[in-house]
Write a protein that holds these residues in place. Structure first.
Motif, mmCIF file in Angstrom:
data_model
loop_
_atom_site.group_PDB
_atom_site.id
_atom_site.type_symbol
_atom_site.label_atom_id
_atom_site.label_comp_id
_atom_site.label_asym_id
_atom_site.label_seq_id
_atom_site.Cartn_x
_atom_site.Cartn_y
_atom_site.Cartn_z
ATOM 1 N N ARG A 287 -18.375 5.064 -47.058
ATOM 2 C CA ARG A 287 -18.931 4.560 -45.606
ATOM 3 C C ARG A 287 -17.630 4.421 -44.648
ATOM 4 N NH1 ARG A 287 -19.501 -1.500 -47.337
ATOM 5 N NH2 ARG A 287 -17.816 -1.994 -48.196
ATOM 6 N N LYS A 305 -16.234 -9.037 -40.678
ATOM 7 C CA LYS A 305 -17.180 -9.310 -39.792
ATOM 8 C C LYS A 305 -17.956 -8.364 -39.069
ATOM 9 C CE LYS A 305 -19.016 -13.071 -36.794
ATOM 10 N NZ LYS A 305 -18.378 -13.977 -35.863
ATOM 11 N N THR A 306 -19.193 -8.016 -39.416
ATOM 12 C CA THR A 306 -19.938 -6.755 -38.563
ATOM 13 C C THR A 306 -21.408 -7.306 -38.177
ATOM 14 O OG1 THR A 306 -21.082 -5.833 -40.814
ATOM 15 C CG2 THR A 306 -18.827 -5.279 -40.432
ATOM 16 N N PRO A 307 -22.014 -6.587 -37.377
ATOM 17 C CA PRO A 307 -23.183 -6.761 -36.976
ATOM 18 C C PRO A 307 -24.323 -7.199 -38.242
ATOM 19 C CG PRO A 307 -22.384 -5.171 -35.366
ATOM 20 C CD PRO A 307 -21.537 -5.199 -36.668
ATOM 21 N N ASN A 308 -24.022 -6.461 -39.411
ATOM 22 C CA ASN A 308 -24.845 -6.627 -40.513
ATOM 23 C C ASN A 308 -24.497 -7.781 -41.629
ATOM 24 O OD1 ASN A 308 -25.746 -4.245 -39.464
ATOM 25 N ND2 ASN A 308 -24.559 -2.995 -40.715
ATOM 26 N N GLY A 309 -23.456 -8.419 -40.806
ATOM 27 C CA GLY A 309 -23.005 -9.721 -41.950
ATOM 28 C C GLY A 309 -21.450 -9.346 -42.253
ATOM 29 N N GLU A 311 -18.858 -7.794 -44.681
ATOM 30 C CA GLU A 311 -18.510 -6.810 -45.373
ATOM 31 C C GLU A 311 -17.265 -7.137 -46.326
ATOM 32 O OE1 GLU A 311 -20.100 -3.786 -46.189
ATOM 33 O OE2 GLU A 311 -21.529 -3.655 -44.550
#
Ligand code: BTN
Length: 326
Positions: A287, A305-309, A311
């Motif tokens: 990825r 911190k990513t838009p999906n939570g 990682e």
């Protein structure tokens, strides 16, 4: 004995000291003194010999010879056994061989040049003669193999502390264990391990430290991303002093972990980090994503911190995005 003779010559700071005086001070024959002086000359020391006056040290060598290292060594385990090479394939390969054959903890392998120096992620490592510290340290940590990744962070903390105290350059750590000055890499660390299910046989911590490399001497592929401590400090750095400072700081960090666990070292890592608080690019095997590096967890994984939570990254290539790219 060779180290002791060298010490005497150094104490006499360029003045002659007779073979007789050396032999009496160190309780060895004059023939033995003569033989050691020949060996020191062969190793690169400029020693003048006068039939009546004796010996005078004209110039110390800038090589990382065991005799030189021992003069400055303050660590009590790391560096007690030194394997020195003017040229070698990879110090990590040699250290792994020695570790497999049962060498004591703290054994170091150091070379003036590496022909096939290895970096992380199967990359090479530029290791020109006499300009860097190409060093591997054998540890036999009483930790679980699960903790091995944290040994890498431990090494980065020790090395970075030593570098900043010797050079005053204000270097910082990029996750997990690169040391950077003004965004350019000055140190890479390659940790390799042999372990059973529940115990570590050995860990080899391989350090590539760009000490006195001129900027124009870096190969074009890394010229824009690498630099050296001499460039950063604006002066040549004593490789021997830096190497012994690294061994001392690494030993003290290792002792802290053995006495109190990884928490204090992870706290130091956070303080010395240049990754936390930055937007980063993560390239793993499968990825590729970007996000804000917010912390490392108790295992040393980088939390992003990513838009999906959040990682969690345990391995991979993390690069810091220049400001203004979002
Ligand atoms: C990295 O890719 O950042 C890690 C580089 C590690 C290089 C050092 S130099 C001494 C030791 N021997 C090797 O072959 N590699 C490590």
């Amino acid at each position: 004995m060779r180290t002791a003779i060298l010490e005497l010559l150094k104490q006499n700071s360029g003045q002659y000291i007779s073979g007789e005086e050396i032999s009496q001070a160190l309780h060895v024959s004059r023939t033995a003194v003569w033989k050691h002086i020949q060996a020191l000359k062969l190793a690169g020391y400029e020693i003048e010999a006068h039939t009546r006056l004796g010996y005078a040290l004209r110039q110390s060598t800038d090589r990382l010879l065991p005799e030189e290292i021992k003069v400055h060594l303050t660590s009590v385990v790391l560096g007690q056994e030194i394997h020195y090479f003017s040229e070698i394939g990879s110090t990590n390969n040699e250290a792994k061989k020695l570790a497999t054959n049962g060498c004591p903890e703290g054994t170091i392998v150091v070379a003036e040049a590496q022909i096939t120096g290895r970096g992380r992620l199967a990359r090479g490592w530029f290791s020109p003669p006499g300009k860097g510290i190409w060093l591997s340290v054998v540890l036999r940590p009483p930790f679980s193999p699960m903790d091995a990744a944290k040994c890498t962070l431990m090494a980065a903390v020790g090395v970075n502390r030593a570098i900043n105290s010797v050079t005053g350059t204000g270097c910082g750590i990029k996750w997990p264990n690169d040391i950077l000055w003004q965004g350019r890499k000055v140190v890479g660390i390659l940790t390799e391990m042999s372990a059973e299910m529940d115990a570590i046989n050995y860990v080899v911590i391989g350090m590539g430290i760009n000490v006195n490399i001129d900027q124009q001497d870096f190969p074009s592929e890394i010229a824009a991303t690498a630099t050296s401590l001499a460039v950063a400090a604006g002066r040549r750095i004593s490789r021997v002093k830096l190497l012994t400072a690294i061994l001392a700081e690494l030993e003290s960090t290792y002792n802290t972990v053995k006495a109190s666990g990884f928490a204090p070292v992870l706290a130091d890592w956070r303080q010395q980090s240049i990754t936390l608080g930055q937007q980063v690019d993560v390239r793993g095997v499968e990825r590729h994503f970007t996000g804000l590096a917010v912390d490392i967890d108790a295992d040393g994984a980088l939390l992003i911190k990513t838009p999906n939570g959040i990682e969690r990254v345990l391995a991979g290539d993390v690069s810091i995005r220049p400001a203004g790219m979002f």
